[in-house]
Design a protein around this motif. Structure first.
Motif, mmCIF file in Angstrom:
data_model
loop_
_atom_site.group_PDB
_atom_site.id
_atom_site.type_symbol
_atom_site.label_atom_id
_atom_site.label_comp_id
_atom_site.label_asym_id
_atom_site.label_seq_id
_atom_site.Cartn_x
_atom_site.Cartn_y
_atom_site.Cartn_z
ATOM 1 N N ASP A 174 -13.144 10.590 -2.856
ATOM 2 C CA ASP A 174 -11.719 10.351 -2.587
ATOM 3 C C ASP A 174 -11.536 9.347 -1.457
ATOM 4 O O ASP A 174 -10.741 8.409 -1.574
ATOM 5 C CB ASP A 174 -11.014 11.656 -2.202
ATOM 6 C CG ASP A 174 -10.910 12.600 -3.382
ATOM 7 O OD1 ASP A 174 -11.362 12.214 -4.473
ATOM 8 O OD2 ASP A 174 -10.403 13.720 -3.212
ATOM 9 N N VAL A 175 -12.289 9.563 -0.369
ATOM 10 C CA VAL A 175 -12.142 8.670 0.791
ATOM 11 C C VAL A 175 -12.475 7.238 0.384
ATOM 12 O O VAL A 175 -11.711 6.305 0.643
ATOM 13 C CB VAL A 175 -13.042 9.134 1.958
ATOM 14 C CG1 VAL A 175 -13.063 8.090 3.061
ATOM 15 C CG2 VAL A 175 -12.560 10.469 2.486
ATOM 16 N N VAL A 176 -13.615 7.067 -0.293
ATOM 17 C CA VAL A 176 -14.048 5.715 -0.665
ATOM 18 C C VAL A 176 -13.045 5.065 -1.609
ATOM 19 O O VAL A 176 -12.616 3.924 -1.393
ATOM 20 C CB VAL A 176 -15.451 5.755 -1.321
ATOM 21 C CG1 VAL A 176 -15.785 4.415 -1.964
ATOM 22 C CG2 VAL A 176 -16.503 6.126 -0.295
ATOM 23 N N LEU B 137 -6.276 1.081 -1.760
ATOM 24 C CA LEU B 137 -5.281 0.546 -0.817
ATOM 25 C C LEU B 137 -5.582 -0.915 -0.527
ATOM 26 O O LEU B 137 -4.691 -1.740 -0.359
ATOM 27 C CB LEU B 137 -5.327 1.339 0.489
ATOM 28 C CG LEU B 137 -4.689 2.723 0.439
ATOM 29 C CD1 LEU B 137 -4.953 3.451 1.728
ATOM 30 C CD2 LEU B 137 -3.203 2.599 0.196
ATOM 31 N N TRP B 138 -6.851 -1.210 -0.505
ATOM 32 C CA TRP B 138 -7.332 -2.521 -0.131
ATOM 33 C C TRP B 138 -7.144 -3.512 -1.272
ATOM 34 O O TRP B 138 -6.783 -4.671 -1.062
ATOM 35 C CB TRP B 138 -8.806 -2.334 0.212
ATOM 36 C CG TRP B 138 -9.441 -3.371 1.024
ATOM 37 C CD1 TRP B 138 -8.878 -4.114 2.016
ATOM 38 C CD2 TRP B 138 -10.801 -3.772 0.909
ATOM 39 N NE1 TRP B 138 -9.822 -4.953 2.519
ATOM 40 C CE2 TRP B 138 -11.004 -4.765 1.867
ATOM 41 C CE3 TRP B 138 -11.875 -3.372 0.101
ATOM 42 C CZ2 TRP B 138 -12.231 -5.385 2.040
ATOM 43 C CZ3 TRP B 138 -13.085 -3.981 0.276
ATOM 44 C CH2 TRP B 138 -13.268 -4.977 1.241
ATOM 45 N N PRO C 252 0.816 -1.224 0.000
ATOM 46 C CA PRO C 252 0.000 0.000 0.000
ATOM 47 C C PRO C 252 0.847 1.270 0.000
ATOM 48 O O PRO C 252 0.496 2.253 -0.653
ATOM 49 C CB PRO C 252 -0.798 -0.117 1.296
ATOM 50 C CG PRO C 252 -0.906 -1.579 1.523
ATOM 51 C CD PRO C 252 0.386 -2.160 1.043
ATOM 52 N N VAL D 184 -9.802 5.891 -2.434
ATOM 53 C CA VAL D 184 -8.436 5.681 -1.933
ATOM 54 C C VAL D 184 -8.420 4.454 -1.012
ATOM 55 O O VAL D 184 -7.542 3.585 -1.118
ATOM 56 C CB VAL D 184 -7.891 6.933 -1.215
ATOM 57 C CG1 VAL D 184 -6.587 6.613 -0.498
ATOM 58 C CG2 VAL D 184 -7.663 8.063 -2.202
ATOM 59 N N THR D 185 -9.433 4.356 -0.153
ATOM 60 C CA THR D 185 -9.516 3.188 0.735
ATOM 61 C C THR D 185 -9.609 1.902 -0.082
ATOM 62 O O THR D 185 -8.884 0.925 0.168
ATOM 63 C CB THR D 185 -10.758 3.297 1.637
ATOM 64 O OG1 THR D 185 -10.839 4.615 2.150
ATOM 65 C CG2 THR D 185 -10.702 2.301 2.772
ATOM 66 N N LEU D 186 -10.489 1.939 -1.060
ATOM 67 C CA LEU D 186 -10.704 0.750 -1.888
ATOM 68 C C LEU D 186 -9.424 0.372 -2.644
ATOM 69 O O LEU D 186 -9.087 -0.807 -2.769
ATOM 70 C CB LEU D 186 -11.835 1.054 -2.881
ATOM 71 C CG LEU D 186 -12.719 -0.096 -3.323
ATOM 72 C CD1 LEU D 186 -13.325 -0.803 -2.131
ATOM 73 C CD2 LEU D 186 -13.832 0.428 -4.232
#
Lengths: 226, 234, 231
Positions: free
Chosen positions: A209-211, A217-218, A94, A213-215
């Motif tokens: 962006d939050v959704v 990284l995951w 990540p 970027v998290t996705l």
């Protein structure tokens, strides 16, 4: 701390390479300016731009040149398979993704630094009448576009026909970013400035962006393993 | 891997499911045969006239398409994080069906639009979101077709992103449209229309489930064939 | 830090679509052992190295590094493996020293500058340390790439055609380097067509033919003679 260190290591390496060759910066910048010019022929009539043309042209230029920069940034990692070398190292994956993302973001920020004032000048658009909201829209919009783009460009490194597939995959997914960017900017440019509307678009972009970027990284790790 | 290919063939509960699909198809076919009568019996919408009847196919197909998109996204996530090959086959079948259903929506939608708004294409929120979603699944299929070896994992990532994107697309297209309000003619359902509408929806869902099952099974057979080819070579 | 003293491949197969690159390959190697991986082009040598390097997952079969496997041990295990691939894994825009420094930091090594200096010395590139790799000849790049792959003193060393493009002096240096790795207790897998060069440096040789592993028997004669006999 370790995460931040690794991110910085990767970003700094990319910036150093770019500082040496300046290839991506120059070509992307020139491409963005060409975009603005080409669209100006379509959307300027009798010396005046049509309706929300300035906002649209600005974001199309960002999206098009962003795709170009993303493609080149990863082509560079593919040339002597350095991305494989990084995937083989004990590096936190990540962090590798975020490092590449930051590199692309800094490049795009440099391009926008030229293109945004240029659009403002050429289309008589008061782009900096509301600097905070405008910069907010540019920042969140670019992050959203680059977050999805970095993941897709990275995974396409080992796919065939990657040059065509990147825009084919990227544009449909980033349509909310484009709509929000264009409408938010247009809300700030129109005769009666619609600040609440611009703010609504800005908050959608933050949420996007939050959704994503998290996705990203995951999914980066499972998508990158062969 | 000969063993893998053989042992994976029809464990008990799956065999039952496989026999269920033809039955589901038959029921769906019977329901479709009867559907015109129900649609004919439904109240006549005076402003739209006969073209309103397309609604009984258009809307259920659109709803089934969204269900299918989510099936594809969830199956892709299971494949990506759990490594189940079966989930990938479901995802692929669902993506193809999403693409076909989307095409039906995008053809019947303009027919409606021609009558309702006088133009073939209106940048209506729902129609536009459907187009975006359809494009995402076209991208998925293009990647699978032209991405070369290993593109199944990449496509799974795209499907996952596509699914997460649905609410954003819908919200943004919706707000974008209300900035310039237009006369949207989406009639609220009269009680007499509800029956045929849900009937048609059920018929499409049954059709969807059975085609999805059959298509997934075809993909599984193909994988078994590949395994056998490899085993023969060995 | 994770360490291991054996590498065990059990019935490892890998197929790309309908093409089978590796068919039920089993191979065991212990620390201090150098194994030559021979075979014609396209026999699956590079695929085997990529699998051992955790870059590619096998379609079936198991790879174990001592008590660990690639999936659970992750990054810590990858930090003990060094791979010199066909592509050299170097950034052409960076200088020799910058390339080494970047990878030293990626591997989180201590004493980065000392290691970089030593590696440059071994590669014979001390005088060219600040020149961009883009201007290097194939042989210089190959030497630098080898040092990059060995920078973190890996336990498992995987070398894909390491003699390509090397002149006599460099070949000689690489032979000494291989002997040193053997002394240091590394597990070395090396693919090559230079049978004469590698002869005498290896403990045993195996051959891949259409994805299948064939052991080359020990015995009389040079490596090339034995290789011919096995073909």
């Amino acid at each position: 701390m370790r995460f931040v260190e690794t991110v910085w290591l990767v970003t700094r390496k990319d910036l150093l390479i770019e500082a040496r060759s300046k290839e991506i910066l120059y070509t992307t910048l020139f491409f963005a300016v060409s975009c603005v010019l080409v669209f100006a022929f379509g959307f300027v009539r009798e010396g005046r731009p049509l309706g929300d043309a300035a906002a649209g042209i600005l974001w199309i230029a960002i999206a098009f040149s962003g795709t170009l920069a993303l493609g080149r940034a990863f082509e560079r990692e593919r040339q002597s398979e350095t991305l494989r070398a990084l995937m083989m190292s004990p590096i936190d994956r990540p962090a590798l993704y975020v490092g590449k993302l930051c590199g692309v973001l800094i490049l795009l920020a440099a391009v926008e630094l030229i293109v945004v004032p240029l659009v403002g000048l050429m289309f008589q658009a008061p782009l900096f009448a509301h600097p905070v909201l405008m910069i907010g829209l540019l920042l969140t919009g670019t992050v959203g576009f680059a977050a999805v783009g970095t993941l897709f460009a990275a995974m396409l490194v080992r796919a065939r026909s990657r040059d065509v597939l990147l825009p084919v995959l990227l544009y449909p997914i980033t349509i909310p970013v484009i709509i929000a960017g264009v409408r938010g900017t247009a809300a700030l440019l129109q005769a009666e400035v619609d600040e609440p509307m611009a703010r609504a678009w800005l908050s959608m972009l933050v949420f996007f962006d939050v959704v994503f970027v998290t996705l990203a990284l995951w999914t980066f790790e499972p998508v990158m393993t062969e | 891997m000969l063993n893998e290919g053989l042992s994976a063939r029809s464990p008990k509960p799956k065999a039952k499911m496989n026999r269920l699909y033809p039955l589901l198809l038959l029921v769906a076919a019977a329901m479709f045969a009867y559907a015109p009568f129900m649609i004919l019996a439904a109240p006549y919408e005076s402003t739209m006239g006969l073209i309103q009847k397309i609604f009984y196919f258009h809307a259920p197909v659109a709803m089934t398409m969204f269900v299918s998109a989510f099936v594809c996204g969830i199956a892709s996530a299971i494949f990506l994080f759990g490594g189940r090959l079966g989930a990938d086959r479901v995802a692929m079948a669902a993506a193809e069906l999403t693409s076909i259903l989307g095409l039906i929506v995008l053809v019947t939608g303009p027919m409606w639009a021609r009558k309702a708004w006088g133009v073939w294409w209106q940048w209506d929120a729902r129609l536009t979101s459907t187009l975006v979603l359809w494009l995402i699944f076209q991208a998925y299929l293009l990647l699978r077709r032209f991405g070369g070896p290993g593109s199944d994992r990449l496509a799974a990532g795209v499907a996952l992103f596509g699914m997460a994107n649905v609410p954003f697309v819908y919200w943004s297209v919706n707000v974008w449209r209300t900035v310039h309000p237009t006369t949207t003619v989406v009639p609220s359902l009269q009680p007499g229309m509800r029956g045929p509408f849900w009937y048609c929806f059920l018929a499409f869902v049954l059709l969807y489930v059975s085609v999805l099952g059959v298509r997934t099974r075809l993909e599984k057979r193909r994988a078994e064939l590949e395994a056998l080819y490899l085993a023969v070579e060995e | 830090m994770i360490d291991f003293s054996t590498l065990t491949l059990t019935d490892v197969s890998r197929n790309f679509g309908r093409r089978r690159a590796l068919a039920r390959v089993s191979l065991a190697a212990a620390a201090g052992e150098t194994i030559a991986l021979l075979g014609p082009n396209g026999a699956g040598k590079s695929t085997l190295l990529s699998i051992a390097a955790t870059l590619i997952a096998p379609s079936s079969g198991e790879v174990r590094y001592g008590d660990h496997d690639a999936r659970t041990a992750g990054g810590a295990l990858r930090g003990r493996i060094g791979l010199l691939g066909h592509d050299l894994y170097l950034y052409p825009e960076l200088s020799a020293a910058e390339n080494l420094r970047f990878f030293a930091k990626v591997y989180r090594l201590d004493g980065v500058e000392r290691r970089v200096d030593e590696a440059l010395d071994r590669a014979g590139l001390t005088t060219r340390r600040d020149d961009q790799v883009a201007g290097f000849s194939r042989g210089m790049r190959q030497r630098l790439a080898l040092e990059r792959a060995l920078l973190h003193a890996p336990r498992l060393v995987l070398l894909d055609e390491p003699f390509t493009g090397l002149d006599d002096a460099a070949t000689h240096a690489l032979r000494r380097r291989l002997a040193g790795l053997r002394e240091a207790g590394c597990i070395v897998l090396v693919t090559t067509h230079d049978l004469e060069t590698i002869d005498g440096l290896i403990d045993r040789a195996v051959m891949l033919q259409q994805g299948k592993l064939v052991t080359i028997a020990d015995g009389a004669g040079s490596l090339r003679e034995r290789y011919r006999r096995s073909l």
